[in-house]
Design an enzyme around this catalytic site. Structure first.
Site, mmCIF file in Angstrom:
data_model
loop_
_atom_site.group_PDB
_atom_site.id
_atom_site.type_symbol
_atom_site.label_atom_id
_atom_site.label_comp_id
_atom_site.label_asym_id
_atom_site.label_seq_id
_atom_site.Cartn_x
_atom_site.Cartn_y
_atom_site.Cartn_z
ATOM 1 N N ARG A 62 27.133 32.589 69.919
ATOM 2 C CA ARG A 62 28.477 32.180 70.326
ATOM 3 C C ARG A 62 28.475 30.902 71.158
ATOM 4 O O ARG A 62 29.370 30.087 71.074
ATOM 5 C CB ARG A 62 29.044 33.351 71.126
ATOM 6 N N LYS A 172 15.552 47.235 66.434
ATOM 7 C CA LYS A 172 15.816 48.589 66.904
ATOM 8 C C LYS A 172 16.817 48.509 68.045
ATOM 9 O O LYS A 172 16.806 47.502 68.744
ATOM 10 C CB LYS A 172 14.492 49.214 67.310
ATOM 11 N N HIS A 202 8.638 47.460 66.934
ATOM 12 C CA HIS A 202 7.562 46.504 67.257
ATOM 13 C C HIS A 202 6.244 47.195 67.619
ATOM 14 O O HIS A 202 5.191 46.572 67.587
ATOM 15 C CB HIS A 202 7.999 45.528 68.360
ATOM 16 N N GLU A 240 6.208 54.210 81.406
ATOM 17 C CA GLU A 240 6.557 52.901 81.964
ATOM 18 C C GLU A 240 6.680 53.051 83.469
ATOM 19 O O GLU A 240 7.192 54.076 83.962
ATOM 20 C CB GLU A 240 7.908 52.435 81.411
ATOM 21 N N ASP A 259 15.837 56.072 72.753
ATOM 22 C CA ASP A 259 15.234 54.744 72.933
ATOM 23 C C ASP A 259 13.750 54.740 72.570
ATOM 24 O O ASP A 259 13.271 53.802 71.944
ATOM 25 C CB ASP A 259 15.428 54.302 74.389
ATOM 26 N N HIS A 264 9.258 54.794 68.776
ATOM 27 C CA HIS A 264 7.844 54.522 69.054
ATOM 28 C C HIS A 264 6.970 55.783 69.025
ATOM 29 O O HIS A 264 5.897 55.795 68.430
ATOM 30 C CB HIS A 264 7.684 53.873 70.425
ATOM 31 N N LYS A 364 10.497 56.600 82.371
ATOM 32 C CA LYS A 364 10.549 55.396 83.215
ATOM 33 C C LYS A 364 10.219 55.781 84.643
ATOM 34 O O LYS A 364 10.377 56.925 85.050
ATOM 35 C CB LYS A 364 11.945 54.794 83.148
HETATM 36 N N1 LIG Z 1 15.080 41.883 74.753
HETATM 37 C C1 LIG Z 1 14.035 42.531 74.288
HETATM 38 O O1 LIG Z 1 12.897 42.390 74.747
HETATM 39 C C2 LIG Z 1 14.214 43.498 73.129
HETATM 40 C C3 LIG Z 1 13.128 44.295 72.742
HETATM 41 C C4 LIG Z 1 13.254 45.148 71.648
HETATM 42 C C5 LIG Z 1 14.457 45.203 70.964
HETATM 43 N N2 LIG Z 1 15.519 44.425 71.364
HETATM 44 C C6 LIG Z 1 16.767 44.503 70.581
HETATM 45 O O2 LIG Z 1 17.090 43.199 70.117
HETATM 46 C C7 LIG Z 1 18.500 43.009 70.087
HETATM 47 C C8 LIG Z 1 18.858 41.777 70.899
HETATM 48 O O3 LIG Z 1 18.450 41.960 72.231
HETATM 49 P P1 LIG Z 1 18.608 40.831 73.353
HETATM 50 O O4 LIG Z 1 17.974 41.407 74.567
HETATM 51 O O5 LIG Z 1 18.145 39.527 72.866
HETATM 52 O O6 LIG Z 1 20.206 40.795 73.541
HETATM 53 P P2 LIG Z 1 21.069 39.802 74.436
HETATM 54 O O7 LIG Z 1 20.202 39.062 75.416
HETATM 55 O O8 LIG Z 1 22.219 40.594 74.960
HETATM 56 O O9 LIG Z 1 21.604 38.727 73.380
HETATM 57 C C9 LIG Z 1 22.719 38.987 72.583
HETATM 58 C C10 LIG Z 1 22.953 37.806 71.652
HETATM 59 O O10 LIG Z 1 24.070 38.082 70.837
HETATM 60 C C11 LIG Z 1 24.974 36.970 70.902
HETATM 61 N N3 LIG Z 1 26.352 37.439 70.785
HETATM 62 C C12 LIG Z 1 26.904 38.502 71.403
HETATM 63 N N4 LIG Z 1 28.185 38.634 70.997
HETATM 64 C C13 LIG Z 1 28.416 37.635 70.096
HETATM 65 C C14 LIG Z 1 29.531 37.267 69.312
HETATM 66 N N5 LIG Z 1 30.690 37.955 69.338
HETATM 67 N N6 LIG Z 1 29.428 36.200 68.495
HETATM 68 C C15 LIG Z 1 28.274 35.479 68.447
HETATM 69 N N7 LIG Z 1 27.188 35.785 69.189
HETATM 70 C C16 LIG Z 1 27.259 36.862 69.992
HETATM 71 C C17 LIG Z 1 24.752 36.371 72.250
HETATM 72 O O11 LIG Z 1 25.208 35.060 72.164
HETATM 73 P P3 LIG Z 1 25.874 34.284 73.400
HETATM 74 O O12 LIG Z 1 24.833 34.304 74.466
HETATM 75 O O13 LIG Z 1 26.111 32.946 72.852
HETATM 76 O O14 LIG Z 1 27.091 35.064 73.791
HETATM 77 C C18 LIG Z 1 23.232 36.494 72.354
HETATM 78 O O15 LIG Z 1 22.630 35.458 71.619
HETATM 79 C C19 LIG Z 1 19.098 44.313 70.613
HETATM 80 O O16 LIG Z 1 19.402 45.131 69.508
HETATM 81 C C20 LIG Z 1 17.961 44.939 71.401
HETATM 82 O O17 LIG Z 1 18.063 46.345 71.435
HETATM 83 C C21 LIG Z 1 15.419 43.583 72.427
#
Ligand SMILES: NC(=O)c1ccc[n+]([C@@H]2O[C@H](COP(=O)([O-])OP(=O)(O)OC[C@H]3O[C@@H](n4cnc5c(N)ncnc54)[C@H](OP(=O)(O)O)[C@@H]3O)[C@@H](O)[C@H]2O)c1
Length: 514
Positions: A62, A172, A202, A240, A259, A264, A364
């Site tokens: 976004r 996931k 992962h 964790e 979760d 996992h 956790k």
């Molecule tokens: N973080 C990790 O280490 C991790 C590990 C395993 C799995 N995951 C999974 O990976 C996924 C992403 O995680 P994350 O931590 O990266 O999430 P995040 O930090 O909350 O990022 C969300 C993303 O979605 C975009 N977004 C949200 N609403 C939007 C909209 N209406 N239109 C366009 N873009 C939008 C945001 O863009 P803007 O910033 O531009 O709003 C941002 O790029 C999740 O399903 C999570 O469960 C994450």
């Protein structure tokens, strides 16, 4: 222990050896996952010369970012999180392949713009490339992105040659329960064939998780004892030491059962318990994993009370630092009934494992971060060495250490030195770090490369994800009717609720202290 690692998965199952030209589109590219994991993983693949010659990465989110701003942000991610330092010359070439499309997920113009860019990149390289759509967003956005991709003609099955040249990667959690997982599978299958869908867990990209298969099926000594005749019980722990770390809103919806356990821990169980596959290819391996999930005896009704323990941390001290109770975390209900710990005893009703308990736990704010699978073997049938109680007759344990200190330890009894008859348990240890002298690649490196190569062995198939949810949803149903009466019920820094210890004591067992 020294070892030479053969990798039948890598050798036998890929469709090709070098990735074809490809464009990866990451939906949610401004998020935490992209800067922490995906950008560093792609950069490290570039370091190893494993990216296709014509490669591009398109971020879609976004925020109103330019290509230049996106490149800078990705650079910061690589600088902070890459396992290898950023090399200026390599980065200069790599970063030119990064592009950004800024739009809301539900706006068709964003997908039109994306299509124009993808076509232009195809034209520039002179060959149609693979297109990989990576859904790194909150799961609630998956349906709208799939629909919009389809409406823009970027996903429609009819437009595809069904040669896997268009692929979709789903992060996931895949669903929230059995019904939502089925609904998401149905929606995906309307737009993509199963061999185009890569559901990421992962854990399966970790070297040590893959090594469970190597250990079991590349050596001949384990298979004869890997069954109910010799194995007393199996313990799988994923602990964790951190709490929810600002992810309170997500955790309130999810909890430890959804979760960690559904994904996992059940994956670790599958690899530990599965039958040898006929071949190391994606379907043969996944067929055997699904059979394990289907053979798990369902835990329903009152059995949930006996075989599943849930917990929530109450705050306390870990490594000299004070931690708040879960209910005081940001975006958490002060009367929350979300579990931050779950332990269970389950049985696999098949020929190999009948009657062998599998104890699984995850939580956790436990004393340390550790994931391991331990196989505890039965005592010898006859106590040959009468030791008047002096000896410490502990059972043989094979512990597969997934993280950290990746390796394998094997506990055996040996004679203590001296003229008196005495025995003591000792550990034979294999450590990845010291044996190979190199850091293993990050899980996301392996997984992204596999998607580029069209190898889905380490990804979850639709029937597998549904079988896992089917098992877990039965437990959730009982929990929904019976909110936990005793939360919070374990101190941060302890190994979880006492009830989890009692569950094992009743069977004459105790949890290992990994
Ligand atoms: N973080 C990790 O280490 C991790 C590990 C395993 C799995 N995951 C999974 O990976 C996924 C992403 O995680 P994350 O931590 O990266 O999430 P995040 O930090 O909350 O990022 C969300 C993303 O979605 C975009 N977004 C949200 N609403 C939007 C909209 N209406 N239109 C366009 N873009 C939008 C945001 O863009 P803007 O910033 O531009 O709003 C941002 O790029 C999740 O399903 C999570 O469960 C994450």
């Amino acid at each position: 222990m020294t070892s030479t690692l053969v990798n039948p998965l890598r050798a036998g199952s890929r469709l090709e050896d070098t990735p074809q030209p490809a464009s990866i589109v990451i939906f949610g590219a401004t998020g935490d996952l992209t800067s922490r994991k995906l950008a560093p993983a792609l950069y490290n693949l570039a370091v190893d010369n494993l990216l296709p010659p014509h490669f591009s990465l398109i971020g879609f989110a976004r925020r109103d970012w330019t290509n230049e701003f996106f490149r800078n942000e990705m650079r910061e991610g690589v600088e902070e999180f890459s396992r290898r330092p950023l090399d200026e010359t390599l980065w200069a070439g790599f970063s030119q392949n990064l592009h950004f499309v800024s739009h809301e997920f539900d706006v068709p113009e964003g997908y039109d713009e994306l299509k124009v860019l993808l076509d232009k990149l195809d034209q520039e390289r002179g060959v149609p490339g693979n297109r990989l759509y990576y859904l790194a967003t909150q799961p609630s956005y998956y349906p709208v992105i799939i629909e919009k991709l389809s409406e823009a003609g970027l996903a429609e099955r009819a437009n595809l040659r069904d040669d896997g040249s268009t692929r979709i990667i789903i992060e996931k959690p895949f669903g929230h329960d059995l019904d939502s997982a089925r609904a998401l599978n149905d929606q995906l299958h309307r737009r993509f064939t199963e061999n185009q869908i890569y559901r990421i867990d992962h854990y399966l990209g970790k070297e040590t998780v893959q090594n469970i298969l190597m250990l079991r099926f590349a050596n001949s000594v384990f298979e004869p004892v890997w069954n109910r005749q010799y194995v007393d019980h199996v313990q799988i722990t994923a602990a964790e030491s951190i709490g929810v770390e600002g992810r309170g809103r997500y955790y309130e919806e999810s909890g430890a059962l959804r979760d960690m356990m559904q994904s996992h821990l059940l994956q670790l169980l599958n690899l530990t318990a599965m039958e040898p596959p006929a071949a190391f290819d994606a379907n043969a391996v996944r067929d055997e994993k699904v059979k394990v999930l289907r053979a798990i005896r369902p835990i329903q009704g009152n059995a949930v009370m006996d075989q599943v323990v849930r917990g929530q941390y109450s705050g306390g001290w870990i490594a000299g630092e004070q931690h708040d109770p879960y209910r005081s975390e940001a975006n958490v209900d002060p009367r929350s009934s979300s579990e931050t710990y779950v332990a269970m005893k389950l049985f696999i009703d098949n020929w190999r494992w009948q009657g062998v308990p599998f104890y699984l736990r995850t939580g956790k704010e436990l004393p340390k971060r550790v994931t391991e699978v331990s196989i505890q073997f039965k005592d010898p049938p006859h106590a040959l060495f009468a030791t008047n109680g002096e000896a410490n007759l502990e059972p043989n344990v094979l512990a597969l250490r997934i993280q950290p200190d990746e390796g394998i330890s094997w506990k055996v009894l040996v004679k203590t030195p001296g003229v008196k008859l005495g025995m003591r348990p000792v550990k034979m240890e294999f450590l990845y770090g010291s044996s190979f002298g190199a850091e293993p690649p990050e899980a996301y490196e392996r997984l992204l490369l596999d998607v580029l190569l069209g190898d889905s062995t380490l990804f979850t198939r639709s029937d597998e994800v549904e079988a896992a949810w089917s098992f877990v949803t039965e437990i959730l149903r009982v929990w929904d009717q019976l909110p936990p009466p005793d939360f919070p019920n374990y101190d941060s820094g302890s190994w979880g609720p006492r009830e989890a210890d009692r569950m094992l004591y009743r069977d004459g067992h105790e949890w290992r202290w990994p």
